[in-house]
Structures are given as C-alpha cells and as structure tokens.
Motif scaffolding. Structure first.
Motif, mmCIF file in Angstrom:
data_model
loop_
_atom_site.group_PDB
_atom_site.id
_atom_site.type_symbol
_atom_site.label_atom_id
_atom_site.label_comp_id
_atom_site.label_asym_id
_atom_site.label_seq_id
_atom_site.Cartn_x
_atom_site.Cartn_y
_atom_site.Cartn_z
ATOM 1 N N VAL A 8 7.200 4.340 -18.387
ATOM 2 C CA VAL A 8 7.114 5.725 -17.775
ATOM 3 C C VAL A 8 8.556 5.672 -16.550
ATOM 4 N N LEU A 9 9.170 6.603 -16.936
ATOM 5 C CA LEU A 9 10.409 7.027 -15.941
ATOM 6 C C LEU A 9 10.091 8.308 -15.250
ATOM 7 N N LEU A 10 10.259 7.983 -13.842
ATOM 8 C CA LEU A 10 9.983 9.100 -12.759
ATOM 9 C C LEU A 10 11.294 9.351 -12.410
ATOM 10 N N LEU A 11 11.664 10.542 -12.581
ATOM 11 C CA LEU A 11 12.907 10.970 -11.783
ATOM 12 C C LEU A 11 12.676 11.721 -10.519
ATOM 13 N N ARG A 12 13.279 11.539 -9.468
ATOM 14 C CA ARG A 12 13.174 12.269 -8.387
ATOM 15 C C ARG A 12 14.203 13.331 -8.138
ATOM 16 N N GLU A 13 13.790 14.231 -7.281
ATOM 17 C CA GLU A 13 14.664 15.678 -7.258
ATOM 18 C C GLU A 13 15.902 15.039 -6.473
ATOM 19 N N ASP A 14 15.976 13.993 -5.788
ATOM 20 C CA ASP A 14 17.038 13.549 -4.870
ATOM 21 C C ASP A 14 17.501 12.264 -5.137
ATOM 22 N N PRO A 15 17.913 11.948 -6.463
ATOM 23 C CA PRO A 15 17.957 10.611 -7.119
ATOM 24 C C PRO A 15 19.160 9.863 -6.217
ATOM 25 N N ILE A 16 18.961 8.497 -5.759
ATOM 26 C CA ILE A 16 19.913 7.810 -5.071
ATOM 27 C C ILE A 16 20.821 6.909 -6.220
ATOM 28 N N GLN A 25 0.691 -1.206 0.141
ATOM 29 C CA GLN A 25 -0.063 -0.035 0.108
ATOM 30 C C GLN A 25 0.839 1.307 0.158
ATOM 31 N N GLU A 26 2.119 1.383 0.600
ATOM 32 C CA GLU A 26 2.981 2.388 0.735
ATOM 33 C C GLU A 26 3.477 2.703 -0.645
ATOM 34 N N ASN A 27 3.825 1.470 -1.136
ATOM 35 C CA ASN A 27 4.232 1.677 -2.684
ATOM 36 C C ASN A 27 3.445 2.297 -3.620
ATOM 37 N N LEU A 28 1.913 2.054 -3.467
ATOM 38 C CA LEU A 28 1.007 2.565 -4.416
ATOM 39 C C LEU A 28 0.895 3.959 -4.104
ATOM 40 N N LYS A 29 0.989 4.474 -2.739
ATOM 41 C CA LYS A 29 0.896 5.912 -2.571
ATOM 42 C C LYS A 29 2.154 6.658 -3.076
ATOM 43 N N ASP A 30 3.305 6.155 -3.117
ATOM 44 C CA ASP A 30 4.388 6.489 -3.804
ATOM 45 C C ASP A 30 4.299 6.901 -4.947
ATOM 46 N N PHE A 31 3.635 5.852 -5.611
ATOM 47 C CA PHE A 31 3.418 5.775 -7.168
ATOM 48 C C PHE A 31 2.482 7.092 -7.474
ATOM 49 N N GLU A 32 1.311 6.911 -6.767
ATOM 50 C CA GLU A 32 0.368 7.870 -6.991
ATOM 51 C C GLU A 32 0.978 9.407 -6.695
ATOM 52 N N TYR A 33 1.793 9.596 -5.771
ATOM 53 C CA TYR A 33 2.257 10.800 -5.304
ATOM 54 C C TYR A 33 3.112 11.382 -6.793
#
Length: 60
Positions: free
Chosen positions: A51-59, A2-10
């Motif tokens: 779909v590639l989602l890039l984070r502002e703080d990539p690890i 469920q937490e992963n789903l919320k991350d994807f939705e965000y």
C-alpha cells in the motif's frame, strides 16, 4: 514505535475517508462496481499487496 503506529493509523483513516468521499460522488452502478472492487481487494488479504501512502507535502 508507538508514534509510527499512530502515523500509520492516521494515514489509513485519511485514505479510507477520502475513498468514501470519492465513492459517494459516483452514480449507483459505478459506486457498486468500486465497492465490489474494494471488497475483493480486502478479502484477498491486505498483506499480499503493498500500500502506497502519499503525503500532501512529500519530502523528496
């Protein structure tokens, strides 16, 4: 899970919000072109593309 789903939705919401902001900066002919391109991409089916989602703080 469920937490992963919320991350994807965000991430998806953030990407859509950013796309809207960028589209609104364009003049009308360019804005319409970009909107048509998005419509074609979505109508073709999102599951066909990656779909590639890039984070502002990539690890890395």
């Amino acid at each position: 899970m469920q937490e992963n789903l919320k991350d994807f939705e965000y991430c998806i919401k953030l990407a859509i919000d950013n796309a809207k902001k960028r589209i609104n900066l364009l003049d009308d002919p360019n804005k319409n072109s970009v909107l048509e391109e998005y419509k074609e991409w979505i109508n073709d089916g999102l599951n066909k593309d990656t779909v590639l989602l890039l984070r502002e703080d990539p690890i890395i």
